[in-house]
Scaffold this motif. Structure first.
Motif, PDB file in Angstrom:
ATOM      1  N   VAL A 182      65.188 -65.065  -5.867  1.00 57.98           N
ATOM      2  CA  VAL A 182      64.455 -64.765  -7.106  1.00 57.98           C
ATOM      3  C   VAL A 182      65.347 -64.005  -8.078  1.00 57.98           C
ATOM      4  O   VAL A 182      65.417 -64.329  -9.279  1.00 57.98           O
ATOM      5  N   TYR A 183      66.054 -62.982  -7.579  1.00 55.12           N
ATOM      6  CA  TYR A 183      66.957 -62.226  -8.442  1.00 55.12           C
ATOM      7  C   TYR A 183      68.057 -63.115  -9.012  1.00 55.12           C
ATOM      8  O   TYR A 183      68.396 -63.026 -10.204  1.00 55.12           O
ATOM      9  N   MET A 184      68.623 -63.967  -8.172  1.00 56.68           N
ATOM     10  CA  MET A 184      69.729 -64.805  -8.633  1.00 56.68           C
ATOM     11  C   MET A 184      69.278 -65.869  -9.614  1.00 56.68           C
ATOM     12  O   MET A 184      69.999 -66.214 -10.552  1.00 56.68           O
ATOM     13  N   ILE A 185      68.073 -66.405  -9.415  1.00 55.11           N
ATOM     14  CA  ILE A 185      67.525 -67.361 -10.384  1.00 55.11           C
ATOM     15  C   ILE A 185      67.360 -66.685 -11.743  1.00 55.11           C
ATOM     16  O   ILE A 185      67.726 -67.243 -12.787  1.00 55.11           O
ATOM     17  N   ASN A 186      66.834 -65.474 -11.747  1.00 57.58           N
ATOM     18  CA  ASN A 186      66.647 -64.746 -13.007  1.00 57.58           C
ATOM     19  C   ASN A 186      67.973 -64.354 -13.648  1.00 57.58           C
ATOM     20  O   ASN A 186      68.108 -64.382 -14.880  1.00 57.58           O
ATOM     21  N   SER A 189      70.558 -58.978 -17.676  1.00 54.54           N
ATOM     22  CA  SER A 189      71.558 -59.257 -16.647  1.00 54.54           C
ATOM     23  C   SER A 189      71.983 -57.988 -15.928  1.00 54.54           C
ATOM     24  O   SER A 189      72.118 -57.968 -14.701  1.00 54.54           O
ATOM     25  N   ILE A 190      72.204 -56.922 -16.694  1.00 58.04           N
ATOM     26  CA  ILE A 190      72.642 -55.660 -16.095  1.00 58.04           C
ATOM     27  C   ILE A 190      71.645 -55.176 -15.055  1.00 58.04           C
ATOM     28  O   ILE A 190      72.003 -54.826 -13.918  1.00 58.04           O
ATOM     29  N   PHE A 191      70.366 -55.169 -15.409  1.00 59.64           N
ATOM     30  CA  PHE A 191      69.371 -54.624 -14.485  1.00 59.64           C
ATOM     31  C   PHE A 191      69.082 -55.556 -13.317  1.00 59.64           C
ATOM     32  O   PHE A 191      68.759 -55.095 -12.219  1.00 59.64           O
ATOM     33  N   ILE A 192      69.220 -56.857 -13.524  1.00 63.44           N
ATOM     34  CA  ILE A 192      69.044 -57.781 -12.396  1.00 63.44           C
ATOM     35  C   ILE A 192      70.215 -57.646 -11.425  1.00 63.44           C
ATOM     36  O   ILE A 192      70.025 -57.698 -10.203  1.00 63.44           O
ATOM     37  N   ILE A 193      71.429 -57.456 -11.948  1.00 68.55           N
ATOM     38  CA  ILE A 193      72.581 -57.202 -11.082  1.00 68.55           C
ATOM     39  C   ILE A 193      72.359 -55.946 -10.259  1.00 68.55           C
ATOM     40  O   ILE A 193      72.690 -55.894  -9.063  1.00 68.55           O
ATOM     41  N   VAL A 194      71.799 -54.927 -10.883  1.00 67.65           N
ATOM     42  CA  VAL A 194      71.481 -53.685 -10.145  1.00 67.65           C
ATOM     43  C   VAL A 194      70.475 -53.973  -9.034  1.00 67.65           C
ATOM     44  O   VAL A 194      70.624 -53.490  -7.904  1.00 67.65           O
ATOM     45  N   CYS A 195      69.456 -54.779  -9.333  1.00 69.85           N
ATOM     46  CA  CYS A 195      68.448 -55.122  -8.316  1.00 69.85           C
ATOM     47  C   CYS A 195      69.082 -55.866  -7.145  1.00 69.85           C
ATOM     48  O   CYS A 195      68.734 -55.612  -5.979  1.00 69.85           O
ATOM     49  N   ILE A 196      70.006 -56.773  -7.443  1.00 69.22           N
ATOM     50  CA  ILE A 196      70.684 -57.506  -6.374  1.00 69.22           C
ATOM     51  C   ILE A 196      71.504 -56.550  -5.517  1.00 69.22           C
ATOM     52  O   ILE A 196      71.531 -56.662  -4.283  1.00 69.22           O
ATOM     53  N   LYS A 230      57.547 -61.674  -3.504  1.00 64.15           N
ATOM     54  CA  LYS A 230      56.505 -61.178  -4.411  1.00 64.15           C
ATOM     55  C   LYS A 230      56.992 -59.993  -5.246  1.00 64.15           C
ATOM     56  O   LYS A 230      56.863 -59.993  -6.480  1.00 64.15           O
ATOM     57  N   TRP A 231      57.564 -58.973  -4.573  1.00 66.65           N
ATOM     58  CA  TRP A 231      57.994 -57.791  -5.303  1.00 66.65           C
ATOM     59  C   TRP A 231      59.156 -58.103  -6.240  1.00 66.65           C
ATOM     60  O   TRP A 231      59.253 -57.547  -7.337  1.00 66.65           O
ATOM     61  N   ALA A 232      60.030 -58.998  -5.814  1.00 67.67           N
ATOM     62  CA  ALA A 232      61.162 -59.379  -6.666  1.00 67.67           C
ATOM     63  C   ALA A 232      60.672 -60.058  -7.945  1.00 67.67           C
ATOM     64  O   ALA A 232      61.206 -59.810  -9.036  1.00 67.67           O
ATOM     65  N   ILE A 233      59.647 -60.903  -7.831  1.00 66.30           N
ATOM     66  CA  ILE A 233      59.078 -61.562  -9.013  1.00 66.30           C
ATOM     67  C   ILE A 233      58.480 -60.538  -9.968  1.00 66.30           C
ATOM     68  O   ILE A 233      58.703 -60.595 -11.189  1.00 66.30           O
ATOM     69  N   CYS A 259      59.801 -59.682 -13.767  1.00 64.91           N
ATOM     70  CA  CYS A 259      58.870 -59.749 -14.911  1.00 64.91           C
ATOM     71  C   CYS A 259      58.876 -58.436 -15.685  1.00 64.91           C
ATOM     72  O   CYS A 259      58.870 -58.424 -16.926  1.00 64.91           O
ATOM     73  N   PHE A 260      58.906 -57.324 -14.957  1.00 65.36           N
ATOM     74  CA  PHE A 260      58.955 -56.005 -15.589  1.00 65.36           C
ATOM     75  C   PHE A 260      60.245 -55.839 -16.388  1.00 65.36           C
ATOM     76  O   PHE A 260      60.221 -55.328 -17.530  1.00 65.36           O
ATOM     77  N   ILE A 261      61.372 -56.263 -15.816  1.00 60.26           N
ATOM     78  CA  ILE A 261      62.661 -56.149 -16.504  1.00 60.26           C
ATOM     79  C   ILE A 261      62.649 -56.949 -17.805  1.00 60.26           C
ATOM     80  O   ILE A 261      63.054 -56.455 -18.863  1.00 60.26           O
ATOM     81  N   TRP A 262      62.150 -58.187 -17.740  1.00 61.61           N
ATOM     82  CA  TRP A 262      62.104 -59.020 -18.947  1.00 61.61           C
ATOM     83  C   TRP A 262      61.197 -58.396 -20.008  1.00 61.61           C
ATOM     84  O   TRP A 262      61.533 -58.377 -21.198  1.00 61.61           O
TER      85      TRP A 262
END
Length: 309
Positions: A57-61, A103-110, A131-134, A138-141
């Motif tokens: 999910v993180y990588m798709i986003n 991108s920055i915050f999704i990289i942090v999540c990964i 579920k939590w990753a989705i 959504c929150f990041i976006w």
């Protein structure tokens, strides 16, 4: 990045020949290569991933954010040399910065997700629900788009060059400090902590078999940290320096011209993240390695050859 008011005989050239050459010479290959790699990544993660997990999910986003940023590059390049309505400029700038900080915050999540997997491997394998990753994505976006809304008041409504001529509000100290702290320093601190912990855990495994089972050596763990530092440190340093210029702390003409050129080059460098993320996908995702031919390319590169084994 921004046009400065003339002070005496000091005139700043916003768009030097060097800046134009670098923008076209780097942005065009970045756009083509990045679009190919991220389209490939999206197809692998969406169509060939056996089971959707937090990581997928993180990588798709992340790949989606990279694609959207890449699609904004032609507009950014064109309207940085051609005037456009202020509202259109605001939309282009908003699209660019939303996907940059997304991108920055999704990289942090990964990175955090990887830390959890290495720190608590058994619990992580049991609970791979996306579920939590989705929800987090959504929150990041949502937050990224909300924080980009001031872009629509930073410009006048007349025709101008995009990414230039922002109002003094755009360079207010509270806003720039917030961008630097929440958009760069906190993500950087989290990534450094998680990467250091991951390396320490991997290097102190008693069982080499367990290290192999984790699917990553210490050299692989820091790939995304290195990419983050290379791509995003210069542009945030440039933003800080440009703020000092706009606050009249830096008044030397030649220094102001140098900072203007530096931040343009730094933004071009930051765009390379869209291509370098594909290297991170290779090291982080087994499915991506299996479904692509990147292994042969990576093994031919002396820098990454030790990581590909």
């Amino acid at each position: 990045m921004q046009r400065q008011p003339n002070m005496g005989n000091c005139t700043e050239d916003d768009d030097t020949l060097l800046a134009k050459t670098l923008r076209l010479g780097i942005s065009i290959p970045t756009f083509i290569l990045g679009l190919i790699l991220n389209t490939l990544a999206l197809s692998v993660f969406c169509c060939f991933w056996k089971k959707q997990t937090r990581t997928s999910v993180y990588m798709i986003n992340l790949a989606l954010a990279d694609v959207l940023l890449l699609l904004s590059l032609p507009l950014k390049v064109y309207y940085s040399i051609t005037e456009a309505p202020g509202l259109l400029c605001s939309f282009i700038e908003s699209l660019y910065f939303v996907n940059t900080y997304g991108s920055i915050f999704i990289i942090v999540c990964i990175t955090v997700d990887r830390y959890i997997c290495i720190r608590h491997p058994f619990e992580s394998r049991v609970n791979q629900s996306p579920k939590w990753a989705i929800l987090i994505c959504c929150f990041i976006w949502a937050v990224a788009w909300l924080c980009s809304s001031p872009m629509y008041v930073f410009h006048k409504k007349d025709y101008l060059k995009c990414f230039y001529n922002m109002s003094e509000q755009a360079w207010s100290i509270p806003l720039i400090v917030s961008v630097e702290i929440f958009g760069f320093l906190i993500p950087l601190a989290v990534m450094v902590f998680c990467s250091a912990q991951n390396i320490w855990i991997l290097l102190n495994h008693e069982s080499q078999a367990k290290k192999k089972a984790d699917g990553s050596g210490s050299s692989r763990v820091i790939i995304n940290l290195v990419v983050f530092l290379v791509c995003f440190t210069p542009v945030h340093l440039g933003i800080c320096l440009q703020c000092l210029v706009r606050q009249h702390v830096i008044v030397d003409c030649s220094l102001k011209q140098t900072i203007s050129l530096f931040i343009q080059v730094a933004m071009i460098l930051a765009n390379l993240n869209c291509c370098l993320d594909a290297i991170f996908y290779y090291f982080a995702a087994k499915e991506f390695r299996e479904k692509t031919r990147l292994k042969k390319v990576i093994e031919l590169c002396p820098v990454f050859k030790p990581c590909a084994t």
